[in-house]
Design an enzyme around this catalytic site. Sequence first.
Site: not given
Ligand SMILES: NC(=O)c1ccc[n+]([C@@H]2O[C@H](COP(=O)([O-])OP(=O)(O)OC[C@H]3O[C@@H](n4cnc5c(N)ncnc54)[C@H](O)[C@@H]3O)[C@@H](O)[C@H]2O)c1
Length: 251
Positions: A64, A155, A159
């Site tokens: 975590d 958020y 970021k």
């Molecule tokens: N999906 C989008 O539209 C989007 C857009 C811009 C940026 N992002 C960024 O891309 C990155 C990946 O996001 P995603 O879309 O793959 O989301 P996702 O939810 O599919 O993956 C995020 C991962 O982070 C893990 N996680 C969350 N909290 C945690 C913790 N406390 N300890 C360890 N692991 C933890 C989750 O278990 C998950 O596997 C993130 O930083 C997100 O902010 C996503």
Amino acid sequence: MRCSHEGKASIVTGAAGGLGREVGLAIARAGGEVFLVDRNPEGLAQTQALIGEAGGRAHVHVADLSDPDACRRAVEAGRAAMGGIDSLCNVAGVIFFAHATEMSAEQWHKTLAINLSAPFFLCQAAIPHLIERKGAIVNVASSAAFVGQAYVAAYAASKAGLAHLTRSLAMEYVRAPIRINAVAPGGMATPMGATVSMPEGIDMTLVERFSGMRGFVEVPDVADMICYLASDAAQGFHGAVINMDAGITAG
Ligand SMILES: NC(=O)c1ccc[n+]([C@@H]2O[C@H](COP(=O)([O-])OP(=O)(O)OC[C@H]3O[C@@H](n4cnc5c(N)ncnc54)[C@H](O)[C@@H]3O)[C@@H](O)[C@H]2O)c1
């Protein structure tokens, strides 16, 4: 994209699914050994299996990352498992939609802890090892770092903080053999979007403003960019925060 991770070792957070899984796969396909970190053990095991099927080598570590000590332990475990670290990809992140007046202190602190503080503590632990191997850090920000976005104040703030953390670390280590960059994607079709819940009474026209006119950015394309920035091929990049949002922040 021209990029090799042959003989290299990477730590990838958020690797149980979504973008983090694709980053792990991209680096492994490029020949790298990967140390996958996430709080979700089942997802990590699936990513590890996919990498194994692709002929790659992956370790898993459940943590975590909202706990600074867990960040430090993850880096140490990665270094021990792989004999060193050449890159750190900070992909893990969370998002909560809420009216600003209704966002709980827990949601605020959790968002900042995972999206901003965890990358800092992971960088802090990894930087000495990365300098030893002339390595790289890639942080995953968001288009929310560049334009104000309604209902996701925590958020967007996290970021924007991560984008500036990237630049500040890049300046502090500008004379050291390490590269520190970030990618700022727009919306991607990952489990993050599927699990998000919208509060009642929101103005969808404000949400549409940051959804973009061209739809989602492809997850493997973003993963390829991260894989490239983490590799020795990206020598010219240091302190960059690369918008990869299909035009969201263009105007
Ligand atoms: N999906 C989008 O539209 C989007 C857009 C811009 C940026 N992002 C960024 O891309 C990155 C990946 O996001 P995603 O879309 O793959 O989301 P996702 O939810 O599919 O993956 C995020 C991962 O982070 C893990 N996680 C969350 N909290 C945690 C913790 N406390 N300890 C360890 N692991 C933890 C989750 O278990 C998950 O596997 C993130 O930083 C997100 O902010 C996503």
